[in-house]
Motif scaffolding. Structure first.
Motif, PDB file in Angstrom:
ATOM      1  N   LEU A  34      14.806 -31.043  10.716  1.00 32.16           N
ATOM      2  CA  LEU A  34      14.747 -31.367  11.668  1.00 32.16           C
ATOM      3  C   LEU A  34      13.903 -31.798  12.582  1.00 32.16           C
ATOM      4  O   LEU A  34      13.692 -32.075  13.124  1.00 32.16           O
ATOM      5  CB  LEU A  34      15.328 -29.912  12.484  1.00 32.16           C
ATOM      6  N   ALA A  35      12.237 -31.384  12.666  1.00 29.77           N
ATOM      7  CA  ALA A  35      11.717 -31.596  13.527  1.00 29.77           C
ATOM      8  C   ALA A  35      10.924 -33.338  12.760  1.00 29.77           C
ATOM      9  O   ALA A  35      11.104 -34.089  13.355  1.00 29.77           O
ATOM     10  CB  ALA A  35      10.277 -30.785  13.161  1.00 29.77           C
ATOM     11  N   LEU A  38      14.281 -30.118  22.184  1.00 29.10           N
ATOM     12  CA  LEU A  38      13.982 -29.266  20.149  1.00 29.10           C
ATOM     13  C   LEU A  38      13.101 -28.512  21.893  1.00 29.10           C
ATOM     14  O   LEU A  38      13.590 -27.370  21.106  1.00 29.10           O
ATOM     15  CB  LEU A  38      12.949 -30.067  19.198  1.00 29.10           C
ATOM     16  N   LYS A  39      12.336 -28.096  22.392  1.00 24.32           N
ATOM     17  CA  LYS A  39      11.554 -27.343  22.330  1.00 24.32           C
ATOM     18  C   LYS A  39      12.919 -26.853  23.758  1.00 24.32           C
ATOM     19  O   LYS A  39      12.720 -25.153  24.011  1.00 24.32           O
ATOM     20  CB  LYS A  39      10.421 -27.977  23.465  1.00 24.32           C
ATOM     21  N   THR A  99      15.878 -26.088   6.795  1.00 21.58           N
ATOM     22  CA  THR A  99      14.721 -25.430   8.100  1.00 21.58           C
ATOM     23  C   THR A  99      14.522 -26.071   8.631  1.00 21.58           C
ATOM     24  O   THR A  99      14.160 -27.548   9.064  1.00 21.58           O
ATOM     25  CB  THR A  99      13.517 -24.934   7.142  1.00 21.58           C
ATOM     26  N   ARG A 100      13.806 -26.117  10.246  1.00 20.88           N
ATOM     27  CA  ARG A 100      13.340 -26.308  11.590  1.00 20.88           C
ATOM     28  C   ARG A 100      12.519 -27.370  11.519  1.00 20.88           C
ATOM     29  O   ARG A 100      12.441 -28.249  11.883  1.00 20.88           O
ATOM     30  CB  ARG A 100      13.263 -25.400  12.374  1.00 20.88           C
ATOM     31  N   ASN A 101      11.702 -27.045  10.082  1.00 18.26           N
ATOM     32  CA  ASN A 101      10.818 -28.271   9.306  1.00 18.26           C
ATOM     33  C   ASN A 101      11.504 -29.419   9.487  1.00 18.26           C
ATOM     34  O   ASN A 101      10.967 -30.782   9.658  1.00 18.26           O
ATOM     35  CB  ASN A 101       9.945 -27.776   8.967  1.00 18.26           C
ATOM     36  N   MET A 135      16.906 -26.263  22.882  1.00 18.07           N
ATOM     37  CA  MET A 135      17.174 -24.945  21.421  1.00 18.07           C
ATOM     38  C   MET A 135      15.985 -24.016  20.928  1.00 18.07           C
ATOM     39  O   MET A 135      16.072 -23.678  19.726  1.00 18.07           O
ATOM     40  CB  MET A 135      16.855 -26.218  19.931  1.00 18.07           C
ATOM     41  N   ILE A 159      13.319 -24.437  19.227  1.00 13.36           N
ATOM     42  CA  ILE A 159      12.402 -25.125  18.303  1.00 13.36           C
ATOM     43  C   ILE A 159      11.129 -24.912  17.834  1.00 13.36           C
ATOM     44  O   ILE A 159      10.679 -24.752  17.274  1.00 13.36           O
ATOM     45  CB  ILE A 159      13.513 -25.937  16.971  1.00 13.36           C
ATOM     46  N   ILE A 160      10.322 -25.911  18.720  1.00  8.59           N
ATOM     47  CA  ILE A 160       9.216 -25.679  19.146  1.00  8.59           C
ATOM     48  C   ILE A 160       8.625 -24.507  20.233  1.00  8.59           C
ATOM     49  O   ILE A 160       9.675 -25.029  21.038  1.00  8.59           O
ATOM     50  CB  ILE A 160       8.948 -27.364  19.251  1.00  8.59           C
TER      51      ILE A 160
END
Length: 538
Positions: A410-411, A350-351, A406-408, A354, A356-357
């Protein structure tokens, strides 16, 4: 990196070499309190010579160990603590990773290689987060070996393991077939095979000048060459893989004096403990009774359940392994094991892939801000699925997306994925053992994520217990070393007091079952994605 906990010592100390997939550490423990006195860490470089291949330099691994030991000795001296207080050293290591070296020159004949990683070019960013045991090159070897078994049954070999890229014999067979130097050394009887523990013990005890070529039962049981009932190399298995038994290390217990350090500041100190990393964590968590279990959350997840002195063969896709044997005259204890390929690695994905974070720690804050995946499910089968499916052709999938996702969310779904995969393994263990687990002990880097730990308790519907002392893997190796006959500075039978954090389930079990059923539906959609027809897409 150093960590100093105390400065007043007159008690025995025990060292632990913790050789992992991305770093090497040497830790020194107080044998009376189990506390870490100091430690030092060195990062290990990984190389990717071809897509889907992951390797490490055995010489760099050895040098990292020597550097860590010397740095810790310097630190102890600065703390006015005598290195003579270190009475023994234990070794814990990445398992399955395979090395071959020449016993006359002492030099490796090829890099250390491992098993099953994602083969996509686009996944290279996160390969560094995956382990050297994740390497795809042996899949054709596996296919050929399975074709030799009656009915093409990958579980034909009665070792508690399936024929898989995961295990050492397959990688050794590949080296013998593809690396000329290895094949020549085998033919001329100068080859030595070992997992990382064997390489380190041989080198540290003298190498070409009398080094001890050995391994312990926990590492031997991960090779596909070891009979877990007789606790010996199996000649029939060696014949099946066409591997000469003479190149294999002598199998010893997990707790006995193997030899003595031949050089450096700790020359003459016995190496008296050896455990594969997951077995070491089981010992370090004091899961020494039938029915106790621990889950380690790292790059992947490794859940082991102690099954006592008799091996339990799984009917639900788990591995049967030798957990430990704490002395030559002590009985071996076994475990059921389930492994998840992608746990902490999904956060890295994810980091790095993507965006995302921005940091691994950020995922907890993002996920907690919504408290739900909003119907989004994430199956991170980047390199297929391990236990209980053992499905190499599965691939990652995110489903249930809506315009509100949202990305939240997905996290949150990524954290849930770690927990759902753990539940799949725990359910299989409960079915194999017939006795449901009442609590799960946890360790590993991801356990600092409090939301993840609470989600895990909610999804399992049992308490999750985390020790505040995080170094359970190295601790297990130190316990095995310190309790060995001839050392005897650690009473492994005395339960030490451990401070823990306890997470209780907080949601309705019906909600858990609903979410778990949706997860299982997502898993089915990820199955059989990679086929011979799709290989042209790569």
């Amino acid at each position: 990196m150093a960590l100093t906990c105390h400065t007043n010592f007159s008690v025995p100390l025990v060292g632990a070499i913790d050789q992992g997939t991305s770093s090497t550490r040497f830790l020194v423990f107080n044998a009376q309190t189990s506390e870490v006195v100091c430690q030092y860490q060195v990062e290990i470089r990984q190389s990717f010579p071809k897509e889907g291949w992951v390797e490490e330099d055995p010489q760099e691994i050895l040098q990292s160990v020597c550097e860590c030991v010397e740095k810790v000795c310097e630190m102890l001296t600065h703390m006015n603590i005598s290195t003579d207080l270190i009475k023994a050293i234990g070794v814990t290591n990445q398992r399955e990773t395979t090395l071959v070296w020449d016993k006359e020159t002492g030099l490796p004949l090829y890099n250390a290689i491992g098993v099953s990683a994602c083969q996509f070019e686009g996944f290279k960013k996160v390969l560094s987060a995956l382990s050297v045991w994740m390497d795809l090159r042996t899949q054709s070897t596996v296919d050929r070996l399975i074709s030799k078994t009656p009915g093409g049954n990958k579980n034909h070999l009665k070792t508690g393991l399936p024929i898989s890229t995961y295990f050492s014999a397959v990688k050794l067979r590949w080296l013998m077939d593809h690396i000329e130097e290895v094949a020549h050394a085998v033919d001329t009887h100068t080859a030595m095979f070992g997992t990382v523990d064997s390489w380190l013990v041989w080198c540290l005890t003298g190498g070409v000048d009398g080094g001890i070529h050995c391994t312990d039962v926990s590492n031997a049981s991960r090779t596909l060459l070891f009979n877990i009932n007789t606790l010996q190399w199996d000649l029939e298995l060696c014949s099946f893989f066409e591997i000469p038994v003479e190149i294999l290390p002598e199998v010893k217990s997990s707790s006995e004096i193997y030899g003595y350090l031949a050089s450096g500041s700790l020359t003459g100190t016995p190496i008296s403990g050896c455990l594969g990393d997951q077995s070491a964590a089981l010992v370090g968590q004091m899961c020494l009774k039938d029915g106790q279990a621990k889950n380690t959350y790292g790059t992947g997840c490794f859940l082991l359940r102690n099954t006592g002195t008799k091996p339990v063969m799984s009917d639900h896709g788990l591995l049967t392994t030798v957990a430990y044997k704490l002395g030559p005259d002590r009985p071996a204890c076994y475990a059921l094991e389930g492994s998840v390929a992608i746990a902490g690695a999904v956060v890295r994905w994810l980091k790095d892939n993507m965006g995302i974070i921005q940091s691994s720690a950020e995922i907890e804050k993002l996920a907690a801000s919504v408290g739900t995946s909003y119907g989004c499910y994430f199956v991170p089968a980047f390199s297929g699925l391990y236990a209980p499916y053992w499905e190499p052709n599965a691939r990652g999938i995110i489903c249930g997306l809506t315009q509100f996702t949202t990305r939240n969310h997905l996290a949150f779904a990524a954290l849930e994925a770690v927990c759902f995969q753990t539940k799949e393994i725990l359910d299989a263990m409960n079915q194999d053992s017939g006795v449901p687990l009442t609590q799960l002990q946890v360790d590993g880097g991801m356990t600092c994520n409090q939301l993840l730990m609470q989600l895990q308790a909610d999804i399992l519907c049992i308490p999750v217990v985390k020790p505040t002392m995080s170094e359970t893997t190295a601790l297990g190796a130190a316990m095995a070393a310190g309790s060995a006959d001839g050392v005897s500075v650690w009473n492994i039978n005395t339960e030490h007091s451990v401070t823990t954090e306890r997470y209780q389930p907080q949601i309705n079990p019906n909600e858990t079952e609903f979410r778990y059923a949706r997860w299982k539906k997502a898993v089915q959609k990820a199955m059989n994605w990679e086929t011979a027809e799709s290989e042209g897409d790569l």
